[in-house]
Design an enzyme around this catalytic site. Structure first.
Site, PDB file in Angstrom:
ATOM      1  N   ASP A 416      -1.380   2.158   2.912  1.00 30.37           N
ATOM      2  CA  ASP A 416      -1.311   1.649   1.539  1.00 30.37           C
ATOM      3  C   ASP A 416      -0.206   0.581   1.516  1.00 30.37           C
ATOM      4  O   ASP A 416       0.977   0.895   1.663  1.00 30.37           O
ATOM      5  CB  ASP A 416      -0.964   2.829   0.609  1.00 30.37           C
ATOM      6  N   HIS A 417      -0.622  -0.652   1.335  1.00 31.01           N
ATOM      7  CA  HIS A 417       0.336  -1.754   1.453  1.00 31.01           C
ATOM      8  C   HIS A 417       1.343  -1.794   0.300  1.00 31.01           C
ATOM      9  O   HIS A 417       2.347  -2.505   0.353  1.00 31.01           O
ATOM     10  CB  HIS A 417      -0.422  -3.083   1.543  1.00 31.01           C
ATOM     11  N   ARG A 418       1.099  -0.988  -0.754  1.00 25.13           N
ATOM     12  CA  ARG A 418       2.090  -0.928  -1.833  1.00 25.13           C
ATOM     13  C   ARG A 418       3.329  -0.176  -1.361  1.00 25.13           C
ATOM     14  O   ARG A 418       4.414  -0.360  -1.888  1.00 25.13           O
ATOM     15  CB  ARG A 418       1.510  -0.186  -3.053  1.00 25.13           C
ATOM     16  N   ILE A 420       3.816   0.664   2.307  1.00 28.60           N
ATOM     17  CA  ILE A 420       4.181   0.389   3.703  1.00 28.60           C
ATOM     18  C   ILE A 420       3.997  -1.092   4.024  1.00 28.60           C
ATOM     19  O   ILE A 420       2.944  -1.677   3.731  1.00 28.60           O
ATOM     20  CB  ILE A 420       3.318   1.280   4.632  1.00 28.60           C
TER      21      ILE A 420
END
Ligand code: CAO
Length: 444
Positions: A416-418, A420
């Site tokens: 989850d780029h939010r 990591i």
């Protein structure tokens, strides 16, 4: 008693249009503007309203009849007379010449315009509240005014209902089925999980009659597929996914695994690569705690978990299930191998309980026993990362001035780029590779 003939009014260029719905019966008391029937051409569906009020004495048409302007619809015992109104176009519309000003587009104006006036409808920004009706989706839905009225009474967002009528038209029974489904299963994926942002407003994939192109068979999805489909869809829509690919050199580990597997046989335990991956992931999660976390519903805090429960995706004939192995960091390799064997069997025998599938802080999806070189697993939200594992193979690796054959295991880490960053993901898979290349490091 004054009998009047009710005829089809001016319906523009439409001629010989089929009646697909009769909305009144003999003996019905009808009012001015009440819809009498629905017509459907290849371009549009429209309802024909009554120009007069009264009691229906005789119907002069039946379902499937093709009618044009001036065709006699019914005989009415008239109570009062008013001016004829325009037919109500439902959808889809012929090509639109220009954009209508947004301010004039109230629900009633959308549903009661002349065919030539029907224009693209501005789509309001999707609401983050699942209970708020998405007017844009509702207006674009392909349904008759009576079905629209029915949906509005029940508060159903027609944009989320799949139509089973011709060309995907939404019927009253589709609205009923939708309500029943919501009552039994909760809101559909795009509109559920209230605190999260939703995917509402996403256009539906149009219904296609595949039988037009060849023989088909319709098979219902299994219960597991429907349930996992909902959560996969929810994750896909809510989580900005990125997948980091990496390789781990497991040449030495594989030799160790084989030795251990021989010993495991004596205890009836199968030691596969996944056993080591569980252990290696627990170590990497400890080293990089952000991967063992969840965003809280406000999305302003990260909840870091101090336990290491790892979900394992298991392929069963009915679909994908994800039982959880608890406290992986505290268990030995044989215990983990035995537990993995037990939960896989339980999963395939359909004996997993809800508790067996709850509480994971990270997930591994291994396709290594089947094949492939890489894939992009979907994060099992609210977890923030998932490790995909593909089949290991011998590859030439350049070492100390020469190519040497090494057993390479492909890793695919979706996150989850939010939560990591890409750099953290690269460090995480590096660290996994570092441990897997020499499992003695697990002791450190
Ligand atoms: N590379 C090469 N071989 C591998 C391997 C890998 N990465 N992983 C496993 N294997 C081998 C095993 O050693 C075993 O070999 P033998 O039969 O010769 O002993 C064989 O493949 C079968 O292994 P397995 O699948 O029985 O055992 P496992 O521990 O690797 O996996 C389980 C268990 C339950 C995860 C697996 O059976 C399964 O269901 N996998 C599919 C999961 C899935 O569908 N994921 C996709 C979800 S979509 O994101």
């Amino acid at each position: 008693m004054a009998i009047e003939e009710i005829k089809v009014p001016d319906i523009g260029d439409f001629k010989n249009v089929a009646i697909i719905e009769l909305l009144v019966n003999v003996g019905d008391s009808i009012t001015v503007d009440q819809s009498l029937l629905t017509l459907e051409s290849d371009k549009a569906t429209m309802e024909i309203p009554s120009s007069k009020a009264g009691v229906v004495k005789e119907l002069k048409v039946k379902l499937g009849d093709k009618i044009s302007e001036g065709s006699l619809i019914l005989l009415l015992d008239v109570a009062e007379t008013v001016t004829a109104t325009a037919p109500v176009l439902i959808a889809p519309a012929p090509a639109a010449p220009a954009q209508r000003p947004e301010a004039t587009l109230t629900p009633s104006s959308i549903e009661a315009v002349e065919p030539s006036e029907l224009l693209p409808i501005p789509v309001p920004a999707p609401s983050s509240d699942p209970l708020v009706l998405d007017e844009g989706g509702f207006k674009r839905a392909y349904a008759t005014p009576s079905v629209r009225r029915f949906a509005r009474i029940l508060g159903v967002d027609l944009g989320k209902v799949t139509g089973s009528g011709r060309s995907g038209r939404i019927l009253e029974q589709d609205v009923q089925a939708f309500v029943k489904k919501v009552l039994t299963e909760g809101m559909p994926a795009a509109a559920s999980s209230a605190p999260m942002s939703t995917g509402s407003g996403i256009p539906e994939i149009p219904a296609v009659d595949f039988s037009k192109f060849g023989e088909i068979e319709t098979r219902p999805l299994s219960r597991i597929k429907k349930l996992s489909g909902t959560s996969l869809h929810r994750s896909w829509l809510n989580v900005p996914h990125v997948t980091q690919f990496d390789d781990a050199d497991i040449t030495d580990l594989e030799q160790f695994r084989k030795d251990l597997a021989e010993e495991g046989k004596k205890h009836n335990v199968k030691v596969t690569m996944l056993t080591f991956l569980l252990k290696a992931c627990a170590a990497a999660l400890k080293q990089y705690p952000d991967f063992n976390a969840s965003l809280d519903p406000s999305k302003e805090n990260l909840i870091l978990k101090k336990y290491f429960h790892i979900g394992v995706a298991v392929d069963t004939p009915d679909g994908l299930v994800v039982p959880v192995i608890r406290d992986v960091n505290q268990k030995g390799l044989f215990d983990l191998a035995a537990e993995l064997g037990e939960i896989s069997k339980k999963a395939r025998d359909k004996k997993l309980s809800a508790a067996d599938m709850q509480g994971a802080s990270f997930t591994i999806s291994s396709l290594g026993g089947i094949g492939g070189t890489a894939f992009t697993p979907i994060v099992n939200a609210p977890e923030v990362a998932i490790l995909g594992v593909s089949k290991s193979s011998m590859k030439p690796v350049y070492q100390d001035g020469q190519f040497v054959p090494r057993l390479i295991l492909p890793l695919s880490l979706s996150y989850d780029h939010r939560v990591i960053d890409g750099a953290a993901a690269a460090r995480f898979t590096n660290y996994l590779g570092f441990i897997l290349s020499d499992v003695r490091r697990l002791l450190l």
